[in-house]
Design a protein around this motif. Structure first.
Motif, PDB file in Angstrom:
ATOM      1  N   LYS A 185     -11.537   8.425  -0.457  1.00 45.13           N
ATOM      2  CA  LYS A 185     -12.183   7.555  -1.440  1.00 45.13           C
ATOM      3  C   LYS A 185     -12.775   6.318  -0.766  1.00 45.13           C
ATOM      4  N   TYR A 188     -19.720   7.048  -3.887  1.00 43.51           N
ATOM      5  CA  TYR A 188     -18.572   6.509  -4.635  1.00 43.51           C
ATOM      6  C   TYR A 188     -19.012   6.155  -6.038  1.00 43.51           C
ATOM      7  N   HIS A 219      -6.005  -2.644  -8.842  1.00 41.71           N
ATOM      8  CA  HIS A 219      -5.381  -3.817  -8.210  1.00 41.71           C
ATOM      9  C   HIS A 219      -4.713  -4.761  -9.203  1.00 41.71           C
ATOM     10  N   ARG A 271      -0.317  10.082  -1.122  1.00 37.68           N
ATOM     11  CA  ARG A 271      -1.739  10.274  -1.445  1.00 37.68           C
ATOM     12  C   ARG A 271      -2.681   9.618  -0.444  1.00 37.68           C
ATOM     13  N   PHE A 279       0.834  -1.201   0.000  1.00 37.32           N
ATOM     14  CA  PHE A 279       0.000   0.000   0.000  1.00 37.32           C
ATOM     15  C   PHE A 279       0.872   1.255   0.000  1.00 37.32           C
TER      16      PHE A 279
HETATM   17  C1  HEM Z   1      -3.962  -7.293  -0.408  1.00 41.88           C
HETATM   18  C2  HEM Z   1      -5.056  -6.774  -0.926  1.00 41.88           C
HETATM   19  C3  HEM Z   1      -5.173  -5.350  -1.433  1.00 41.88           C
HETATM   20  C4  HEM Z   1      -4.194  -4.450  -1.750  1.00 41.88           C
HETATM   21  C5  HEM Z   1      -2.667  -4.608  -1.663  1.00 41.88           C
HETATM   22  C6  HEM Z   1      -4.866  -3.239  -2.193  1.00 41.88           C
HETATM   23  C7  HEM Z   1      -4.217  -2.078  -2.588  1.00 41.88           C
HETATM   24  C8  HEM Z   1      -4.833  -0.957  -3.068  1.00 41.88           C
HETATM   25  C9  HEM Z   1      -4.146   0.224  -3.518  1.00 41.88           C
HETATM   26  C10 HEM Z   1      -2.613   0.398  -3.511  1.00 41.88           C
HETATM   27  C11 HEM Z   1      -5.074   1.110  -3.945  1.00 41.88           C
HETATM   28  C12 HEM Z   1      -4.853   2.532  -4.432  1.00 41.88           C
HETATM   29  C13 HEM Z   1      -4.499   2.629  -5.871  1.00 41.88           C
HETATM   30  C14 HEM Z   1      -4.103   4.058  -6.202  1.00 41.88           C
HETATM   31  O1  HEM Z   1      -4.849   5.007  -5.902  1.00 41.88           O
HETATM   32  O2  HEM Z   1      -3.026   4.214  -6.765  1.00 41.88           O
HETATM   33  C15 HEM Z   1      -6.383   0.490  -3.747  1.00 41.88           C
HETATM   34  C16 HEM Z   1      -7.581   1.077  -4.069  1.00 41.88           C
HETATM   35  C17 HEM Z   1      -8.808   0.541  -3.759  1.00 41.88           C
HETATM   36  N1  HEM Z   1      -9.042  -0.655  -3.123  1.00 41.88           N
HETATM   37 FE1  HEM Z   1      -7.636  -2.031  -2.634  1.00 41.88          FE
HETATM   38  N2  HEM Z   1      -6.229  -3.416  -2.115  1.00 41.88           N
HETATM   39  C18 HEM Z   1      -6.462  -4.692  -1.655  1.00 41.88           C
HETATM   40  C19 HEM Z   1      -7.707  -5.274  -1.440  1.00 41.88           C
HETATM   41  C20 HEM Z   1      -8.914  -4.630  -1.592  1.00 41.88           C
HETATM   42  C21 HEM Z   1     -10.207  -5.223  -1.326  1.00 41.88           C
HETATM   43  C22 HEM Z   1     -10.455  -6.656  -0.859  1.00 41.88           C
HETATM   44  C23 HEM Z   1     -11.144  -4.257  -1.587  1.00 41.88           C
HETATM   45  C24 HEM Z   1     -12.646  -4.352  -1.480  1.00 41.88           C
HETATM   46  C25 HEM Z   1     -13.276  -4.473  -0.374  1.00 41.88           C
HETATM   47  C26 HEM Z   1     -10.433  -3.064  -2.033  1.00 41.88           C
HETATM   48  C27 HEM Z   1     -11.047  -1.890  -2.423  1.00 41.88           C
HETATM   49  C28 HEM Z   1     -10.398  -0.821  -3.008  1.00 41.88           C
HETATM   50  C29 HEM Z   1     -11.080   0.321  -3.590  1.00 41.88           C
HETATM   51  C30 HEM Z   1     -12.589   0.549  -3.669  1.00 41.88           C
HETATM   52  C31 HEM Z   1     -10.082   1.180  -4.073  1.00 41.88           C
HETATM   53  C32 HEM Z   1     -10.292   2.523  -4.800  1.00 41.88           C
HETATM   54  C33 HEM Z   1     -10.454   2.263  -6.304  1.00 41.88           C
HETATM   55  C34 HEM Z   1     -10.643   3.557  -7.079  1.00 41.88           C
HETATM   56  O3  HEM Z   1      -9.625   4.201  -7.421  1.00 41.88           O
HETATM   57  O4  HEM Z   1     -11.805   3.959  -7.310  1.00 41.88           O
HETATM   58  N3  HEM Z   1      -9.082  -3.338  -2.020  1.00 41.88           N
HETATM   59  N4  HEM Z   1      -6.203  -0.767  -3.216  1.00 41.88           N
END
Ligand code: HEM
Length: 130
Positions: A47, A62, A70, A40, A33
């Motif tokens: 968000k 949203y 991802h 950011r 992350f």
């Molecule tokens: C190990 C598991 C996960 C990792 C490493 C991860 C990592 C990330 C990262 C780095 C971002 C930000 C991307 C950016 O702005 O550059 C992100 C956005 C997001 N993640 Fe995850 N995530 C994981 C699992 C999940 C899960 C299970 C969910 C759902 C419940 C989730 C929901 C979201 C949402 C809704 C966003 C925002 C998407 C957008 O830009 O509209 N994530 N995640």
């Protein structure tokens, strides 16, 4: 004293803030992350408040596509399993009730779906059908 259920945006903010604070301390997934999000974090948290407000409170703030950010991350099943452990522990430490259960179910479903999609794309890239 038993915890109350998730009922409003303040609860969502507490859940999201506590969850990502726990995530960032985790040695398996914290750095994934931090490397991607960098400076950011305020925007990411804003968000995620809107994401969970939409999912749990049915207040549609949203609009976006949760999966694409991802797709290129260096994550596998074990990372999603850890994500889910931290999410479950965070929800249970703060809340109890139907919405708290719903949060864990939705988190679980999305973690499984993201993992399957990522595995599918990786396999497809190695063994294209055409
Ligand atoms: C190990 C598991 C996960 C990792 C490493 C991860 C990592 C990330 C990262 C780095 C971002 C930000 C991307 C950016 O702005 O550059 C992100 C956005 C997001 N993640 Fe995850 N995530 C994981 C699992 C999940 C899960 C299970 C969910 C759902 C419940 C989730 C929901 C979201 C949402 C809704 C966003 C925002 C998407 C957008 O830009 O509209 N994530 N995640």
């Amino acid at each position: 004293m038993t915890n109350k259920d998730i009922t409003n945006i303040e609860d969502i903010k507490l859940l999201v803030d506590t969850f990502y604070s726990n995530v960032r301390k985790d040695e398996l997934i914290g750095s994934i992350f931090d490397e991607k999000i960098g400076d950011r974090w305020p925007e990411h948290l804003e968000k995620m408040y809107r994401f969970w407000q939409t999912v749990l409170l049915d207040e549609h703030t949203y609009s976006g596509s949760p999966f694409p950010p991802h797709k290129q991350l260096p994550v596998e099943k074990e990372h999603f399993t850890r994500w889910m452990e931290i999410f479950t522990n965070t929800v249970d430490s703060l809340f109890a009730g139907p919405l708290a259960e719903e949060a864990k179910l939705r988190g679980q479903n999305m973690a499984e779906m993201f993992n399957h999609k990522i595995e599918y794309f990786r396999h497809e890239a190695k063994h294209p059908l055409l």
